[in-house]
Design an enzyme around this catalytic site. Structure first.
Site, PDB file in Angstrom:
ATOM      1  CG  ASP A   1      64.993 -30.595 -15.140  1.00 47.54           C
ATOM      2  OD1 ASP A   1      64.624 -30.322 -16.285  1.00 47.54           O
ATOM      3  OD2 ASP A   1      65.873 -29.968 -14.531  1.00 47.54           O
TER       4      ASP A   1
ATOM      5  CD  GLU B   1      64.792 -31.957 -19.873  1.00 38.05           C
ATOM      6  OE1 GLU B   1      64.915 -31.062 -20.720  1.00 38.05           O
ATOM      7  OE2 GLU B   1      65.443 -31.955 -18.811  1.00 38.05           O
TER       8      GLU B   1
HETATM    9  C1  GLC Z   1      65.841 -28.806 -18.231  1.00 36.78           C
HETATM   10  C2  GLC Z   1      64.724 -27.801 -18.399  1.00 36.78           C
HETATM   11  C3  GLC Z   1      65.288 -26.458 -18.703  1.00 36.78           C
HETATM   12  C4  GLC Z   1      66.235 -26.055 -17.600  1.00 36.78           C
HETATM   13  C5  GLC Z   1      67.287 -27.144 -17.337  1.00 36.78           C
HETATM   14  C6  GLC Z   1      68.034 -26.900 -16.057  1.00 36.78           C
HETATM   15  O1  GLC Z   1      66.544 -28.999 -19.394  1.00 36.78           O
HETATM   16  O2  GLC Z   1      63.842 -28.238 -19.395  1.00 36.78           O
HETATM   17  O3  GLC Z   1      64.277 -25.510 -18.860  1.00 36.78           O
HETATM   18  O4  GLC Z   1      66.882 -24.864 -17.951  1.00 36.78           O
HETATM   19  O5  GLC Z   1      66.695 -28.411 -17.201  1.00 36.78           O
HETATM   20  O6  GLC Z   1      67.307 -27.305 -14.950  1.00 36.78           O
END
Ligand code: GLC
Length: 611
Positions: free
Chosen positions: A257, A299
């Site tokens: 993430d 991500e």
């Molecule tokens: C990522 C997630 C999102 C979250 C962020 C902070 O971007 O997809 O939903 O708010 O991380 O952890």
């Protein structure tokens, strides 16, 4: 002493691992030894069926590249209440054709201050309402038996303010403040703010938070999400061990993430710094050594030039898979403008990348749609102004623009910047919700066609298509969050509503909207799974359809050639079919003896296989 699989795998990677580690952590060899011991310990704890699976996957390293792969992402509570509930619904998952399941964050996270589970207070405990670690393992075991790979988020940029380390840091326990970015005055934070863009400009402005006792801590996301300091080797060790702990529970895919954010440096944007790549590369090696059957999904919600480097190189790979985020955003832009030029350009860029770059394709996910488009190009081609265009897209998708039946809501609308993002489910954004409410059967048919065409488009791309749970039965926006004080401010909850089983019940009735969408999607997926042209190593290119409203994508595998056409406008159009000739349209089974063009319905598509 007998050499183990661990030793063998470590040996091949030892020099590079040590080199990277020492470069990042000032030649701290003792710490490096500790890191290697931690890896050995994690491997020792890996249970037999997982080791057997590792061996199988090592022998078939392309196991995750087959065209049969189909993903779905869902919230455990919204879908089935808890983990045991999901286990009870695996039949439905299978019926959807899904063999890659991404469960949204489910680890312990404080209520009301959790950012949808993205503020983890314990990486080794499941949110009590959802079950226990044993439930997660049981679900993973069940999935493994059904050959469904399980994906879980690894929220590595920050912990919750309630995490044990954060509590100790707050209490001044030695060694814990150093795990975060703590400051006694605003001097350094202010300097950071000069160069660091804000993630949530309206819902959580700034990148720092002052605690009650006056101390200031870095919080790039929400104030209760404290950024971890990976310059501290203890953080890297413990977080890697947490990652491996999850892998050892039977998780197949670890979603890293917000990974571009994990290294901070004054005077920079604190995004995508070279050290981030060193860390990801080390995580990759850690997995290859301890659990080679486990994949890393990065991500990286950034512009294309920033995304591809997270694949690393052939010799030094980083992530196994990344999100195709720009194609997703450009797809929605194309729907609102009815002009495929930018999407064509975007695809040309994707097609030019090495074929072994594996992308996850999606239309919607749990997050908002950020309008990260190629504005310099749009300006050059059409004189488009960025702010005005974002306003147009937002007006279109919130249904304010005349002629639009879209029903989205804005996200982080900062009137000073004019760069709001957008929320809503696929069906609601395609106009299905508005059409059904109006009870207009013709509008409904067109909107449903649009929904299906977008899915056909997603399935036409190379990589792993991922359905957002509920989209398979055309789920609408859920407005209930407006009344929930914990969620009200975050419009992403618009598309995170409860799964409507009463809608899913109708999936086999072709006279219902749900039946049409579900069966249509299943048909598309089956065609994809059976057609070699959809292989990841097929040749893919974009062609000129002769009409700016229609995208033409060609896929060739060996002798087989598939011509895919997508009408992004609400009008009937006639589009050219490449070299012409005899074709069979796969969705409807229509045979054409000799054609040079084909007629498409408003927002319709065609998958034409050349004979
Ligand atoms: C990522 C997630 C999102 C979250 C962020 C902070 O971007 O997809 O939903 O708010 O991380 O952890």
């Amino acid at each position: 002493m007998k050499t183990t699989a661990f030793d063998q795998r470590l040996e091949g990677r030892y020099d590079e691992l040590k080199w990277l580690y020492c470069e990042l952590y000032q030649n701290d060899l003792e710490a490096f030894q500790g890191f290697v011991e931690m890896l050995r310990r994690s491997w020792g704890q890996r249970k037999r069926p997982l080791r057997a699976q590792d061996a199988r996957r090592e022998a078939d390293p392309d196991w995750y590249r087959h065209r049969e792969l189909l993903g779905m992402m869902l919230y455990v509570d919204a879908f089935a209440g808890d983990l045991a509930g999901v286990r009870g619904k695996l039949d439905y998952i299978r019926e959807c054709g899904v063999n890659y399941l991404h469960l949204m964050p489910l680890l312990q996270s404080p209520k009301g201050r959790s950012d949808g589970g993205y503020a983890v207070s314990d990486f080794r405990a499941v949110q009590p309402e959802l079950g226990t670690m044993e439930d997660l393992e049981r679900l993973a075991d069940a999935c493994r038996r059904l050959q469904i790979s399980l994906c879980l988020d690894f929220v590595m940029n920050h912990t919750s303010e309630e995490h044990e380390w954060a509590k100790k840091a707050r209490a001044g326990e030695p060694g814990y403040r150093e795990r975060y970015f703590f400051y006694d005055s605003w001097d350094v934070p202010r300097e950071f703010e000069q160069t660091v863009p804000q993630v949530f400009p309206t819902t959580a402005p700034g990148s720092f938070t002052q605690l009650e006792d006056g101390q200031i801590v870095m919080t790039s996301f929400y104030p209760y999400q404290w950024d971890l300091n990976y310059a501290n080797p203890a953080v890297f060790h413990d977080m890697t061990e947490n990652l491996l702990y999850l892998a050892n529970r039977g998780i197949d895919v670890i979603r890293l993430d917000a990974v571009p954010y994990i290294w901070k440096q004054l005077g920079t944007s604190c995004r995508n710094l070279p050290q981030v790549h060193s860390l990801v590369r080390m995580l990759r090696m850690a997995c290859e050594i301890v659990c080679p059957g486990v994949l890393l999904l990065g991500e990286v919600v950034m512009e294309p030039a920033k995304v591809a480097p997270y694949f690393g190189t052939t010799e030094k790979p980083e992530c196994h898979m990344l999100y195709n985020v720009t194609t997703m955003a450009t797809t929605w832009h194309t729907l609102a403008t009815g002009d495929v030029s930018l999407l064509k350009r975007q695809l040309e860029a994707v097609c030019a990348l090495p074929k072994d770059f594996l992308f996850l394709n999606y239309l919607r996910c749990h997050d908002d749609i950020g309008w990260g488009l190629d504005y310099p190009w749009l300006r050059e081609q059409f004189g488009t102004d960025e702010v005005a265009h974002k306003r147009y897209l937002n007006d279109w998708f919130t249904g304010r623009f005349p002629g639009s039946d879209s029903r989205g809501e804005l996200y982080n609308d900062d009137p000073r910047l004019g760069d709001a993002r957008l929320c809503g489910t696929t069906a609601s954004l395609c106009g299905v919700e508005a059409a059904e409410l109006e009870g207009d059967p013709f509008k409904l048919e067109r909107a449903a066609a649009c929904d299906l065409t977008l899915h056909a488009w997603m399935l036409s791309q190379s990589g792993i298509p991922v359905i957002y749970s509920g989209d398979e039965v055309g789920r609408f926006n859920d407005y209930a969050y407006h009344d929930d004080p914990d969620k009200r401010e975050d419009s992403r909850y618009l598309h995170r509503g409860r799964f409507q089983w009463e809608l899913a019940e109708r999936r086999n009735d072709p006279d219902t909207l749900q039946g049409k969408l579900f069966q249509g999607l299943r048909r598309l997926e089956r065609i994809r799974a059976g057609e070699p042209c959809f292989d990841g190593d097929a040749d893919v290119w974009v062609e000129d359809s002769g009409d700016a409203r229609v995208l033409a994508l060609c896929r060739r595998k060996g002798e087989r050639e598939l011509f895919c056409l997508f009408n992004f406008s609400g009008e009937f159009v006639r589009a050219g079919v490449g070299r012409g000739g005899a074709y069979t349209e796969l969705m409807y089974g229509t045979h054409y003896d000799s054609i040079r063009c084909v007629d498409l319905w408003p927002n319709g598509f065609a998958w034409l296989l050349r004979e």
